[in-house]
Design a protein around this motif. Sequence first.
Motif, PDB file in Angstrom:
ATOM      1  N   GLU A 165       1.942  -9.358   3.639  1.00  0.00           N
ATOM      2  CA  GLU A 165       3.188  -8.882   3.044  1.00  0.00           C
ATOM      3  C   GLU A 165       3.066  -8.982   1.528  1.00  0.00           C
ATOM      4  O   GLU A 165       2.716 -10.041   0.997  1.00  0.00           O
ATOM      5  N   THR A 166       3.358  -7.889   0.830  1.00  0.00           N
ATOM      6  CA  THR A 166       3.224  -7.862  -0.625  1.00  0.00           C
ATOM      7  C   THR A 166       4.475  -7.264  -1.258  1.00  0.00           C
ATOM      8  O   THR A 166       5.156  -6.433  -0.657  1.00  0.00           O
ATOM      9  N   VAL A 167       4.736  -7.686  -2.503  1.00  0.00           N
ATOM     10  CA  VAL A 167       5.850  -7.159  -3.298  1.00  0.00           C
ATOM     11  C   VAL A 167       5.374  -7.022  -4.739  1.00  0.00           C
ATOM     12  O   VAL A 167       4.719  -7.930  -5.275  1.00  0.00           O
ATOM     13  N   SER A 168       5.660  -5.886  -5.355  1.00  0.00           N
ATOM     14  CA  SER A 168       5.267  -5.686  -6.747  1.00  0.00           C
ATOM     15  C   SER A 168       6.115  -6.548  -7.671  1.00  0.00           C
ATOM     16  O   SER A 168       7.168  -7.060  -7.287  1.00  0.00           O
ATOM     17  N   LYS A 169       5.650  -6.701  -8.926  1.00  0.00           N
ATOM     18  CA  LYS A 169       6.349  -7.567  -9.868  1.00  0.00           C
ATOM     19  C   LYS A 169       7.762  -7.078 -10.137  1.00  0.00           C
ATOM     20  O   LYS A 169       8.695  -7.876 -10.263  1.00  0.00           O
ATOM     21  N   ASN A 170       7.969  -5.748 -10.199  1.00  0.00           N
ATOM     22  CA  ASN A 170       9.310  -5.224 -10.440  1.00  0.00           C
ATOM     23  C   ASN A 170      10.100  -5.042  -9.143  1.00  0.00           C
ATOM     24  O   ASN A 170      11.235  -4.549  -9.162  1.00  0.00           O
ATOM     25  N   GLN A 171       9.492  -5.420  -8.006  1.00  0.00           N
ATOM     26  CA  GLN A 171      10.104  -5.395  -6.680  1.00  0.00           C
ATOM     27  C   GLN A 171      10.499  -3.992  -6.224  1.00  0.00           C
ATOM     28  O   GLN A 171      11.274  -3.837  -5.282  1.00  0.00           O
ATOM     29  N   LYS A 172       9.949  -2.983  -6.850  1.00  0.00           N
ATOM     30  CA  LYS A 172      10.214  -1.620  -6.393  1.00  0.00           C
ATOM     31  C   LYS A 172       9.322  -1.239  -5.213  1.00  0.00           C
ATOM     32  O   LYS A 172       9.719  -0.472  -4.339  1.00  0.00           O
ATOM     33  N   LEU A 173       8.101  -1.769  -5.196  1.00  0.00           N
ATOM     34  CA  LEU A 173       7.154  -1.440  -4.144  1.00  0.00           C
ATOM     35  C   LEU A 173       6.913  -2.673  -3.277  1.00  0.00           C
ATOM     36  O   LEU A 173       6.611  -3.748  -3.783  1.00  0.00           O
ATOM     37  N   SER A 174       7.048  -2.494  -1.983  1.00  0.00           N
ATOM     38  CA  SER A 174       6.740  -3.566  -1.039  1.00  0.00           C
ATOM     39  C   SER A 174       5.991  -2.971   0.138  1.00  0.00           C
ATOM     40  O   SER A 174       6.141  -1.785   0.452  1.00  0.00           O
ATOM     41  N   SER A 175       5.199  -3.788   0.795  1.00  0.00           N
ATOM     42  CA  SER A 175       4.427  -3.296   1.934  1.00  0.00           C
ATOM     43  C   SER A 175       4.141  -4.432   2.894  1.00  0.00           C
ATOM     44  O   SER A 175       4.055  -5.599   2.501  1.00  0.00           O
ATOM     45  N   VAL A 176       4.004  -4.072   4.145  1.00  0.00           N
ATOM     46  CA  VAL A 176       3.556  -5.000   5.174  1.00  0.00           C
ATOM     47  C   VAL A 176       2.472  -4.278   5.965  1.00  0.00           C
ATOM     48  O   VAL A 176       2.653  -3.133   6.407  1.00  0.00           O
ATOM     49  N   SER A 177       1.315  -4.923   6.105  1.00  0.00           N
ATOM     50  CA  SER A 177       0.157  -4.290   6.736  1.00  0.00           C
ATOM     51  C   SER A 177      -0.465  -5.253   7.740  1.00  0.00           C
ATOM     52  O   SER A 177      -0.370  -6.479   7.591  1.00  0.00           O
ATOM     53  N   GLY A 178      -1.096  -4.681   8.751  1.00  0.00           N
ATOM     54  CA  GLY A 178      -1.710  -5.515   9.768  1.00  0.00           C
ATOM     55  C   GLY A 178      -2.988  -4.903  10.320  1.00  0.00           C
ATOM     56  O   GLY A 178      -3.115  -3.680  10.417  1.00  0.00           O
ATOM     57  N   ILE A 179      -3.935  -5.778  10.651  1.00  0.00           N
ATOM     58  CA  ILE A 179      -5.181  -5.385  11.303  1.00  0.00           C
ATOM     59  C   ILE A 179      -5.299  -6.204  12.584  1.00  0.00           C
ATOM     60  O   ILE A 179      -5.115  -7.426  12.560  1.00  0.00           O
ATOM     61  N   ARG A 180      -5.614  -5.529  13.687  1.00  0.00           N
ATOM     62  CA  ARG A 180      -5.754  -6.219  14.964  1.00  0.00           C
ATOM     63  C   ARG A 180      -7.065  -5.830  15.643  1.00  0.00           C
ATOM     64  O   ARG A 180      -7.513  -4.686  15.552  1.00  0.00           O
TER      65      ARG A 180
END
Length: 805
Positions: free
Chosen positions: A232-247
């Motif tokens: 889970e990541t969030v940019s410094k200005n909190q405009k961009l966020s993402s959640v990614s997964g590998i299985r």
Amino acid sequence: MCFAQSATISGIVLSASNVPLSNVNIVANEFGTTTNLEGFYILEITADTENTITFSHIAYKDVIVKDLILTTNETFEFNPILKSNITQIDGVTVTANGNKKINNILNISPEDIRKIPGANYGVETILKLLPGVSSNNELSTQYAVRGGNYDENLVYVNEIEVYRPFLIRSAQQEGLSFVNSDLIQNVKFSAGGFQAKYGDKLASVLDINYKTPTLFSLRADLSFLGASTSLETVSKNQKLSSVSGIRYRDNSLLVNSRQTQSNFNPAFTDVQSYATYRFSPKLKLNFLGNLAVNDYTNKPLNRQTNFGTLDNPQALVVYYEGQEINKYTTALGALKGTYILNDNTTLKLISSIYHTTEEEYSNVIAAYQLGDIDSNLGSSSVGEVITTRNVGSQFNRTRNDLDALIFNMEHKGTHTMNNSVLEWGAKFTHEDIRDQLRESEFIDSAGYSIRPPRSEFINNQPLEPFNAPLVAYNGINALNFVKTNRFSGYVQLGTQKTWNETDIYYNLGIRTHHWTVSGTGVEKVDHTVFSPRAQFAIKPNWDKDMLFRLSTGIYHQPPFYRELRDSTGTIQPNVKAQKALNIVAGNEYSFLLWERPFTLISETYYKKLKNVNPYTLEDVRIRYSANNNTEAYVYGAELRMNGAFVPGTESWISIGYLKTEENRDNKGYIPRPTDQRLKIGILFQDYIPTIPDLKMYLNLVYQTGVPGGSPSYADPYNFQNRLRDYKRADLGISYIFANKNKQYPSTHWLHAFKELSFGFELFNLFNNQNSITNTWVRDASSKNEYAVPNYLTSRVLNLRLGLRL
């Protein structure tokens, strides 16, 4: 000794003009937080007790939520609106799984999904414990709901419809479910009577929302069955966020516990990502991407299955040559734009493209012998075949290739008017399917090839000469190029009112679906259907916390590609949409027992189906007749009680009964392939009071056998055989080294972990012999045919490590 457990409340705080508000203070007893730039918040509160939550901002009046009771690990979504003129006091009681679900939707805790043991980790494992959901195959992530089949369920991830591979015929080929449990924010499920905004299927809706992260987080899960990691990541200005997964998953541990010995080499891998970019408080863009590769190789070696009775024990011994090589590669890309037009109106535009290439190649020769086994307990050869009565062989050859492309473009809108919500949507779907089927099965018994049991092969040998070509016992050879264009839309109005201190809710909606089937050598055909639907709920002002629900509607299921393809592989474009009149009546009663929250949910339902497309089900493979010559019915009743049976945990017990029958060509009613009858599911969580970090998770399933044990060529009106009852228990034991309630100082080696657990799982705890199909073996000497069970997995031990940074 009892430790306080926690639950989670999250959401987005909005102004009266529907704009997200930042820096809103949220306080719940001793806990507190603030909203970020996008108005999002997440707050942990004390579970199993009343909470008062206050939302405050210097420019707005407070919103106060009173008497909020959540169960342990429950995630509750609440999106308050702050106004500038009055203080709002929302005196609601939320007990045992959130607020009353007036729209016939059940919320499921993401934490429970990640913790509950099962041969397949994920939301499907917990769904199968619900009273109306059945599955008699632990290797499969597919499920049947209230008499429907696997193709009658809708699945959405953040409002994007997802699909499954087409050609999978056995559960051990499936691999991974599309839904990645590590990415889930909340889960909603309806077993029938759902609103018009959901699509055109007959059975159920699974509505998943992936996370919108607010902090950096890394999660990993390792076991003998594979590994998964999510970021889970969030940019410094909190405009961009993402959640990614590998299985990555390897089913060898489970499959090798079956009676068929093989060199099994599967590799199931997928990568998923869900990203959000906020251009402004009014406009945001979401992206969902998925790439999955299921590479399945199996070289069966041998098998011995003992069956029969104590007086007449028998055995089937099989030796194999050859292999199966199957590969399924699927990709999904989707974009969703959300625009807040004004104070009351939100508009969405969703596009997605799904592509799958599937290959099934196999050459397997099976030589078998049927004989008697040594049942003398004192013998050194006990359990072995001592006399052979019959021998034979079987040759299966498959060369199947499928390439499918599905494109969707959809618009959705919501308009709020006082206590009413108007919702609408329009969708275009294009399906392009290219499919080549080449399958054959040859059976040789005592030196001669057996022809299909059809009238043209009846003969009077040796009295009369019989000349006919050598043909496969079963065979399909077809090449199909099919295109389908679909236009669908809906409009619905939901209103909530209060009359004499009684809360009343209703939702009225209608869907329409128009589709055109065409292709190479396929007649161009158009169809149109309309589906009115309605939901009604009433919550009387009684001392007892009760809610009554009634849902009804006409539900259609327009045929997808597989439903257009008959048993010979030929496309039948005139297949109509299956139609069901669905009525669901239910009651939800929340109460305190032992000073802990509980909920009792009861429902009855009835479906009257017309234009039914009959099918056969073998393992997880469905083959349709591709006609509408059948009518059917389903009725049943369900009870589910959940709550804190053990303080600080949530458990439940569910009981369901259903009956479903069909009438083909007015021959009379017979049980359908999913005539489940009785179902009992138990989910139980516990811990040692003196060692509260040592947790136990147990799920138990009992369900009566379905009509799935007949030969594929048998006429169901002449012969029906049920599988044995399905009984299974899965146990998980884990020790929690670190979690949100157990943190360590910076000098401790566990300080870096937000969560850390290690434990073991015992699948099929009592080693029950469940079967999924029967192998039918012919005894030339006695002219008998024997049903030899194909058993599922036996007891298996798995170790599991979970962590989050």
